[in-house]
Design a protein around this motif. Structure first.
Motif, PDB file in Angstrom:
ATOM      1  N   ARG A 195     -93.656  -1.196  81.275  1.00  0.00           N
ATOM      2  CA  ARG A 195     -93.449  -1.520  79.850  1.00  0.00           C
ATOM      3  C   ARG A 195     -93.835  -2.967  79.559  1.00  0.00           C
ATOM      4  O   ARG A 195     -94.502  -3.253  78.546  1.00  0.00           O
ATOM      5  N   ILE A 196     -93.381  -3.885  80.408  1.00  0.00           N
ATOM      6  CA  ILE A 196     -93.685  -5.303  80.187  1.00  0.00           C
ATOM      7  C   ILE A 196     -95.183  -5.557  80.285  1.00  0.00           C
ATOM      8  O   ILE A 196     -95.759  -6.301  79.471  1.00  0.00           O
ATOM      9  N   GLU A 197     -95.829  -4.956  81.282  1.00  0.00           N
ATOM     10  CA  GLU A 197     -97.282  -5.151  81.419  1.00  0.00           C
ATOM     11  C   GLU A 197     -98.019  -4.647  80.188  1.00  0.00           C
ATOM     12  O   GLU A 197     -98.926  -5.324  79.678  1.00  0.00           O
ATOM     13  N   ASN A 198     -97.668  -3.458  79.707  1.00  0.00           N
ATOM     14  CA  ASN A 198     -98.335  -2.910  78.511  1.00  0.00           C
ATOM     15  C   ASN A 198     -98.127  -3.822  77.311  1.00  0.00           C
ATOM     16  O   ASN A 198     -99.062  -4.048  76.517  1.00  0.00           O
ATOM     17  N   TRP A 199     -96.935  -4.325  77.153  1.00  0.00           N
ATOM     18  CA  TRP A 199     -96.631  -5.244  76.043  1.00  0.00           C
ATOM     19  C   TRP A 199     -97.457  -6.517  76.146  1.00  0.00           C
ATOM     20  O   TRP A 199     -98.112  -6.931  75.167  1.00  0.00           O
ATOM     21  N   LEU A 200     -97.474  -7.146  77.316  1.00  0.00           N
ATOM     22  CA  LEU A 200     -98.197  -8.404  77.469  1.00  0.00           C
ATOM     23  C   LEU A 200     -99.709  -8.218  77.437  1.00  0.00           C
ATOM     24  O   LEU A 200    -100.440  -9.104  76.987  1.00  0.00           O
ATOM     25  N   GLU A 201    -100.197  -7.073  77.882  1.00  0.00           N
ATOM     26  CA  GLU A 201    -101.636  -6.806  77.765  1.00  0.00           C
ATOM     27  C   GLU A 201    -102.049  -6.778  76.299  1.00  0.00           C
ATOM     28  O   GLU A 201    -103.113  -7.314  75.927  1.00  0.00           O
ATOM     29  N   ALA A 202    -101.240  -6.176  75.455  1.00  0.00           N
ATOM     30  CA  ALA A 202    -101.541  -6.139  74.015  1.00  0.00           C
ATOM     31  C   ALA A 202    -101.514  -7.551  73.431  1.00  0.00           C
ATOM     32  O   ALA A 202    -102.365  -7.904  72.586  1.00  0.00           O
ATOM     33  N   VAL A 203    -100.577  -8.375  73.882  1.00  0.00           N
ATOM     34  CA  VAL A 203    -100.495  -9.757  73.408  1.00  0.00           C
ATOM     35  C   VAL A 203    -101.729 -10.551  73.859  1.00  0.00           C
ATOM     36  O   VAL A 203    -102.286 -11.350  73.088  1.00  0.00           O
ATOM     37  N   ILE A 204    -102.159 -10.336  75.098  1.00  0.00           N
ATOM     38  CA  ILE A 204    -103.374 -11.000  75.610  1.00  0.00           C
ATOM     39  C   ILE A 204    -104.584 -10.594  74.774  1.00  0.00           C
ATOM     40  O   ILE A 204    -105.403 -11.441  74.368  1.00  0.00           O
ATOM     41  N   ASP A 205    -104.721  -9.301  74.498  1.00  0.00           N
ATOM     42  CA  ASP A 205    -105.853  -8.817  73.693  1.00  0.00           C
ATOM     43  C   ASP A 205    -105.840  -9.446  72.305  1.00  0.00           C
ATOM     44  O   ASP A 205    -106.898  -9.857  71.781  1.00  0.00           O
ATOM     45  N   ASP A 206    -104.681  -9.544  71.687  1.00  0.00           N
ATOM     46  CA  ASP A 206    -104.584 -10.138  70.355  1.00  0.00           C
ATOM     47  C   ASP A 206    -104.932 -11.625  70.391  1.00  0.00           C
ATOM     48  O   ASP A 206    -105.525 -12.156  69.437  1.00  0.00           O
ATOM     49  N   THR A 207    -104.578 -12.282  71.468  1.00  0.00           N
ATOM     50  CA  THR A 207    -104.904 -13.708  71.610  1.00  0.00           C
ATOM     51  C   THR A 207    -106.401 -13.909  71.760  1.00  0.00           C
ATOM     52  O   THR A 207    -106.997 -14.787  71.129  1.00  0.00           O
ATOM     53  N   ARG A 208    -107.022 -13.093  72.575  1.00  0.00           N
ATOM     54  CA  ARG A 208    -108.472 -13.216  72.801  1.00  0.00           C
ATOM     55  C   ARG A 208    -109.281 -12.848  71.564  1.00  0.00           C
ATOM     56  O   ARG A 208    -110.346 -13.432  71.323  1.00  0.00           O
ATOM     57  N   ASP A 224    -100.898 -21.899  70.516  1.00  0.00           N
ATOM     58  CA  ASP A 224    -101.201 -23.257  70.954  1.00  0.00           C
ATOM     59  C   ASP A 224    -101.947 -23.220  72.289  1.00  0.00           C
ATOM     60  O   ASP A 224    -101.587 -22.464  73.186  1.00  0.00           O
ATOM     61  N   GLU A 225    -102.959 -24.058  72.408  1.00  0.00           N
ATOM     62  CA  GLU A 225    -103.764 -24.066  73.633  1.00  0.00           C
ATOM     63  C   GLU A 225    -102.996 -24.576  74.844  1.00  0.00           C
ATOM     64  O   GLU A 225    -103.436 -24.390  75.986  1.00  0.00           O
ATOM     65  N   ALA A 226    -101.858 -25.203  74.630  1.00  0.00           N
ATOM     66  CA  ALA A 226    -101.065 -25.720  75.745  1.00  0.00           C
ATOM     67  C   ALA A 226    -100.098 -24.684  76.306  1.00  0.00           C
ATOM     68  O   ALA A 226     -99.456 -24.934  77.333  1.00  0.00           O
ATOM     69  N   THR A 227    -100.010 -23.524  75.658  1.00  0.00           N
ATOM     70  CA  THR A 227     -99.029 -22.528  76.083  1.00  0.00           C
ATOM     71  C   THR A 227     -99.522 -21.706  77.266  1.00  0.00           C
ATOM     72  O   THR A 227    -100.718 -21.581  77.522  1.00  0.00           O
ATOM     73  N   ALA A 228     -98.568 -21.079  77.963  1.00  0.00           N
ATOM     74  CA  ALA A 228     -98.900 -20.209  79.087  1.00  0.00           C
ATOM     75  C   ALA A 228     -99.727 -19.013  78.622  1.00  0.00           C
ATOM     76  O   ALA A 228    -100.652 -18.580  79.314  1.00  0.00           O
ATOM     77  N   LEU A 229     -99.415 -18.486  77.447  1.00  0.00           N
ATOM     78  CA  LEU A 229    -100.169 -17.348  76.925  1.00  0.00           C
ATOM     79  C   LEU A 229    -101.638 -17.697  76.768  1.00  0.00           C
ATOM     80  O   LEU A 229    -102.519 -16.956  77.233  1.00  0.00           O
ATOM     81  N   TYR A 230    -101.933 -18.813  76.135  1.00  0.00           N
ATOM     82  CA  TYR A 230    -103.321 -19.197  75.922  1.00  0.00           C
ATOM     83  C   TYR A 230    -104.033 -19.450  77.254  1.00  0.00           C
ATOM     84  O   TYR A 230    -105.164 -18.985  77.473  1.00  0.00           O
ATOM     85  N   LYS A 231    -103.357 -20.179  78.145  1.00  0.00           N
ATOM     86  CA  LYS A 231    -103.998 -20.530  79.415  1.00  0.00           C
ATOM     87  C   LYS A 231    -104.274 -19.304  80.278  1.00  0.00           C
ATOM     88  O   LYS A 231    -105.302 -19.231  80.959  1.00  0.00           O
ATOM     89  N   MET A 232    -103.379 -18.328  80.256  1.00  0.00           N
ATOM     90  CA  MET A 232    -103.624 -17.104  81.016  1.00  0.00           C
ATOM     91  C   MET A 232    -104.736 -16.273  80.378  1.00  0.00           C
ATOM     92  O   MET A 232    -105.553 -15.663  81.063  1.00  0.00           O
TER      93      MET A 232
END
Length: 415
Positions: A191-204, A211-219
């Protein structure tokens, strides 16, 4: 030279059941019985060497002698850390990935997390006033889930908090368990992986601006040694490896509250204490109470140590709990005494709740500073910003459950 069959051996064709039965004490008990820092055993059908102590830790974190490739069991990869994650890498790949993690865990980032933690505890306190009692562990995992996601740049609505916090904790508590608890953790990981994959896709895609300094952006935009971005899945795995350990600090927080309650004078000492007093208390919580049991690696190339042959490919376990309770390192190791850290020299191999060695260069967890600062902010809250009653409850914990936790989760009433 002596061969490994001449060092003590734990009897039995396979000792996996003994490991499950004894948990944190499996290596420690045999090291004491054999009066040896080294012994041979079989775990999960494989020959292995178990070792403990400061010298063993220094050896274990020598990257010329040990590697993590093929050392982490699938059940741990499929619950706690994820497939092909940073904990399974060696050499240049590991160093490059480690640099990414270290860039997210600077003193400034630690301070930000501590400040966010303090603010979230204040918000939680407002809700507690309306309740007869609360369970600290349950509250801590929600507070830290909010803190970690906000700091990492991951959107988290209020209605999601409890579900996401439960999933992160289920992942942590699954790796050393069997049966329903283990499978609950696997499902939570999906569940967590599916959720974060969607967040990664939305970020890209630019749908989500972070923010470019965040873990989400850097990953999302990290480039490996070939100049390539992570796959969406791998970016989610490593983002989880930033957030999940922060939520897991809920376990240490619960043990810290137990220590304040059970060890006379500690609450009063901290009320009048300095920053150093808080840090010493935190170190002793991490040394005294069980969390990480042991870590594994494989011999990279055959070598000899103390006249014992370590053959290439051999699985080796370093006893974290036993080293942190080694009477040669710690006087009266089974007594809770924060003052023992007044004269601690900062040795990177005799105090290893987060692993040994320099976190910037090896496999010691880079989030140790974050753990200390989040715990410090929480202790300040418990000691200086609330009053509460501790009702009668079962604060015992099982040493054969990995990870373990006080049974009651630490109930607080009349906050």
């Amino acid at each position: 030279m002596l061969a490994t069959n001449q060092i003590p051996r734990d009897d039995g064709f396979d000792n996996s059941l003994a490991l499950l039965k004894e948990g944190y004490l499996y290596i420690h008990n045999r090291a004491e019985t054999f009066q040896s820092d080294l012994f041979k055993t079989r775990i999960m059908g494989k020959n292995a060497i178990c070792m403990r102590g400061k010298e063993a830790a220094k050896l274990f974190y020598d990257e010329d002698k040990f590697q993590r490739k093929l050392a982490v069991p699938n059940r741990i990869q499929e619950t706690l850390i994820g497939k092909r994650a940073i904990q399974t890498l060696d050499g240049q790949k590991h160093r490059l990935r480690k640099y990414l993690f270290m860039s997210l865990m600077t003193p400034q980032q630690q301070k930000q997390l501590a400040e966010k933690t303090a603010e979230q505890w204040k918000q939680a306190k407002k809700q507690w006033k309306m309740k007869k009692q609360i369970v600290l562990f349950e509250e801590a995992k929600k507070v830290l889930c909010k803190v970690a996601c906000e700091w990492a740049g991951v959107p988290l609505s209020e209605r999601e908090v409890s579900v996401r916090a439960d999933d992160f904790i289920s992942i942590v508590y699954a790796f050393g368990r069997v049966g329903p608890v283990h499978w609950k953790g696997r499902i939570a990981r999906n569940r967590i992986e599916n959720w974060l994959e969607a967040v990664i896709d939305d970020t890209r895609s630019g749908t989500l601006h972070v923010d470019e300094a965040t873990a989400l952006y850097k990953m999302a935009f990290f480039q490996d040694e070939k100049g390539q971005h992570f796959s969406t899945h791998m970016a989610a795995v490593e983002l989880m490896n930033v957030i999940r350990p922060i939520v897991a600090i809920a376990t240490y927080i619960t043990f810290a509250a137990v220590a304040l309650h059970e060890h006379a004078g500690q609450m009063e000492k901290l009320k009048a204490g300095t920053h150093d007093d808080f840090v010493r208390f935190i170190h002793e919580v991490r040394r005294y109470y069980p969390f990480g049991p042991f870590v594994g690696a494989r011999v990279k190339k055959t070598f000899y140590w103390k006249n014992v042959e370590f053959k290439k490919g051999t699985l080796v376990f370093l006893d974290i709990y036993g080293t942190n309770h080694d009477p040669r390192i710690w006087e009266n190791p089974n007594e809770f005494n924060p003052d023992r850290f007044q004269n601690w020299d900062g040795n990177l191999f005799n105090f290893i709740p987060h692993g040994g060695g320099d976190p910037a260069k090896g496999h010691r967890c880079p989030g140790e500073g974050i753990t200390v600062e989040v715990m410090r902010a929480t202790l300040d809250f418990l000691v200086n910003h609330i009053d509460y009653h501790v009702p009668s409850q079962d604060l015992s914990y099982k040493m054969n459950q990995i990870p373990t936790l006080p049974k009651s989760g630490f109930v607080m009433s009349f906050v």
